[in-house]
Design an enzyme around this catalytic site. Structure first.
Site, PDB file in Angstrom:
ATOM      1  N   GLY A   1      56.472 -40.425 -85.800  1.00  0.00           N
ATOM      2  CA  GLY A   1      55.053 -40.703 -85.583  1.00  0.00           C
ATOM      3  C   GLY A   1      54.840 -41.905 -84.671  1.00  0.00           C
ATOM      4  O   GLY A   1      53.963 -41.894 -83.806  1.00  0.00           O
ATOM      5  N   ASP A   2      55.657 -42.932 -84.852  1.00  0.00           N
ATOM      6  CA  ASP A   2      55.550 -44.126 -83.988  1.00  0.00           C
ATOM      7  C   ASP A   2      55.899 -43.740 -82.546  1.00  0.00           C
ATOM      8  O   ASP A   2      55.260 -44.197 -81.592  1.00  0.00           O
ATOM      9  CB  ASP A   2      56.508 -45.230 -84.457  1.00  0.00           C
ATOM     10  CG  ASP A   2      56.379 -45.499 -85.947  1.00  0.00           C
ATOM     11  OD1 ASP A   2      55.273 -45.307 -86.482  1.00  0.00           O
ATOM     12  OD2 ASP A   2      57.380 -45.891 -86.577  1.00  0.00           O
TER      13      ASP A   2
HETATM   14  N1  LIG Z   1      61.214 -31.690 -87.534  1.00  0.00           N
HETATM   15  C1  LIG Z   1      60.571 -31.851 -86.360  1.00  0.00           C
HETATM   16  N2  LIG Z   1      60.794 -30.991 -85.336  1.00  0.00           N
HETATM   17  C2  LIG Z   1      60.143 -31.114 -84.160  1.00  0.00           C
HETATM   18  N3  LIG Z   1      59.252 -32.087 -83.891  1.00  0.00           N
HETATM   19  C3  LIG Z   1      58.994 -32.977 -84.874  1.00  0.00           C
HETATM   20  C4  LIG Z   1      59.643 -32.918 -86.151  1.00  0.00           C
HETATM   21  N4  LIG Z   1      59.201 -33.953 -86.905  1.00  0.00           N
HETATM   22  C5  LIG Z   1      58.318 -34.629 -86.122  1.00  0.00           C
HETATM   23  N5  LIG Z   1      58.177 -34.047 -84.914  1.00  0.00           N
HETATM   24  C6  LIG Z   1      57.294 -34.443 -83.805  1.00  0.00           C
HETATM   25  O1  LIG Z   1      56.873 -35.779 -83.991  1.00  0.00           O
HETATM   26  C7  LIG Z   1      55.453 -35.832 -84.266  1.00  0.00           C
HETATM   27  C8  LIG Z   1      55.194 -36.895 -85.312  1.00  0.00           C
HETATM   28  O2  LIG Z   1      55.866 -36.567 -86.494  1.00  0.00           O
HETATM   29  P1  LIG Z   1      55.274 -36.771 -87.979  1.00  0.00           P
HETATM   30  O3  LIG Z   1      54.045 -35.960 -88.147  1.00  0.00           O
HETATM   31  O4  LIG Z   1      56.404 -36.501 -88.906  1.00  0.00           O
HETATM   32  O5  LIG Z   1      54.892 -38.305 -87.937  1.00  0.00           O
HETATM   33  P2  LIG Z   1      54.790 -39.394 -89.118  1.00  0.00           P
HETATM   34  O6  LIG Z   1      54.721 -38.672 -90.438  1.00  0.00           O
HETATM   35  O7  LIG Z   1      53.688 -40.302 -88.786  1.00  0.00           O
HETATM   36  O8  LIG Z   1      56.186 -40.139 -88.973  1.00  0.00           O
HETATM   37  P3  LIG Z   1      56.566 -41.708 -89.190  1.00  0.00           P
HETATM   38  O9  LIG Z   1      55.409 -42.367 -89.892  1.00  0.00           O
HETATM   39  O10 LIG Z   1      57.827 -41.674 -89.988  1.00  0.00           O
HETATM   40  O11 LIG Z   1      56.810 -42.287 -87.837  1.00  0.00           O
HETATM   41  C9  LIG Z   1      55.072 -34.404 -84.683  1.00  0.00           C
HETATM   42  O12 LIG Z   1      53.712 -34.118 -84.383  1.00  0.00           O
HETATM   43  C10 LIG Z   1      56.036 -33.554 -83.850  1.00  0.00           C
HETATM   44  O13 LIG Z   1      55.540 -33.379 -82.543  1.00  0.00           O
HETATM   45 MG   LIG Z   2      53.449 -42.319 -89.495  1.00  0.00          MG
END
Ligand SMILES: Nc1ncnc2c1ncn2[C@@H]1O[C@H](COP(=O)(O)OP(=O)(O)OP(=O)(O)O)[C@@H](O)[C@H]1O
Ligand SMILES: [Mg+2]
Length: 299
Positions: free
Chosen positions: A250-251
């Site tokens: 996400g970051d």
């Molecule tokens: N398993 C995956 N396969 C492909 N792309 C992914 C995957 N996980 C994350 N991504 C990409 O990264 C983006 C951000 O991921 P996610 O929604 O998990 O963020 P987050 O939960 O805020 O993560 P964090 O807070 O740990 O940084 C997703 O929208 C996607 O584009």
């Molecule tokens: Mg996040």
């Protein structure tokens, strides 16, 4: 300039084990260090994308010196407030058949240090961006992000917010440029279950009504939905690959989005999705080569 704020940065000490036996001496098969915290992660990925940023926040003690050195080595400039007591935390991450995180609290941050951080925002100028990412340590007032937003509200400064619940919603009256909840965070904000993309879109739209210009909802391997500042909806599927470590995806996505934002929102979403994917498919955060490779893999 893009400024990222990391209130409670950490040195992550990672150790791998074939097996961990509680109560016994366990010898690791490998170690590595990460210098982190959500704002610093955003800065690190921005540096990979050739975008300069300055890391703000609080550091303390010898571990604080080490953290600053590590962040500078990633190509990020630092302007941390140095606390007179305590030490920057070291979080221990144990990797084995299951992963175990041992996270420390970090140093206490007093009123003087808080004032010093707020004073640093006075040098920000029209056109700058401030990234507020992550949780707020217990020793700081819960409204620290609002105080920062209020202090810079007399200038045309873009706010990017990646935080939970009221930390995010309390910034909405300040018309942040972008907020980036994941689906769990979005669901937590509205206290409702999100069963499909329509539910996600409805809640994202609500955040726009409450003041956010752009709402970027990340949905892990389900891709991401962007409602842009004109109310236009953009969806991008995630790249396909093997997830190795999705922490920091996400970051990385937020960094990609900010790096691409001046080239239009479709491109910003693409760069964000590629950065998120590159992070998910590797051990650490997204690096430039991996991001480029994903973008070049598109037909
Ligand atoms: N398993 C995956 N396969 C492909 N792309 C992914 C995957 N996980 C994350 N991504 C990409 O990264 C983006 C951000 O991921 P996610 O929604 O998990 O963020 P987050 O939960 O805020 O993560 P964090 O807070 O740990 O940084 C997703 O929208 C996607 O584009
Ligand atoms: Mg996040």
């Amino acid at each position: 300039m893009i400024y990222t704020v990391t209130l409670n940065p950490a040195i992550d000490y990672n150790m791998s084990f074939a097996q961990i036996k509680p109560g016994e001496v366990n010898r690791s098969s490998g170690e590595y260090i990460n210098y982190g915290g959500k704002g610093i992660n955003v800065s690190a990925v921005l540096a990979q994308l050739g975008v300069k940023s300055s890391a703000l926040g609080f550091i303390a003690g010898g571990t604080g010196d080490e953290l600053e050195k590590g962040v500078r080595e990633m190509g990020v400039s630092c302007d941390f407030v140095r606390l007179t007591r305590g030490m920057t935390r070291i979080n221990v991450k144990l990797h084995s058949d299951v992963d175990t995180d041992l996270n420390a609290n970090g140093p206490d941050i007093d009123e003087d240090a808080l004032d010093e951080l707020l004073t640093k925002t006075d040098k920000m100028r029209d056109g700058d961006t401030v990234v507020l990412a992550g949780s707020v340590p217990a020793s700081l007032p819960r409204d620290i992000y609002v105080r920062i937003a209020r202090r810079i509200s007399d200038r045309d400064i873009r706010l990017a917010v990646d935080a939970e619940k009221e930390l995010l919603t309390s910034i909405l009256p300040y018309r942040p440029f972008v907020v980036k909840p994941n689906t769990d965070e979005l669901s937590g904000i509205f206290g409702r279950k999100l069963t499909d993309i329509n539910d996600v879109s409805e809640c994202a739209s609500e955040l726009r009504k409450m003041g956010a210009k752009n709402v970027l909802v990340s949905m892990g391997s389900g891709g991401a939905l962007l409602l842009d500042e004109d109310g236009k909806k953009h969806f991008r599927a995630a790249f396909i690959g093997t997830a190795v470590n999705t922490v920091g995806a996400g970051d990385s996505m937020l960094a990609g989005f900010l790096a691409g934002a001046d080239k239009g929102y479709d491109y910003a979403l693409l760069l964000g999705t590629a950065a998120g994917g590159a992070a998910a498919f590797s051990e650490g955060l997204a690096d430039k080569e991996d991001i480029d490779a994903l973008i070049n893999s598109l037909p």
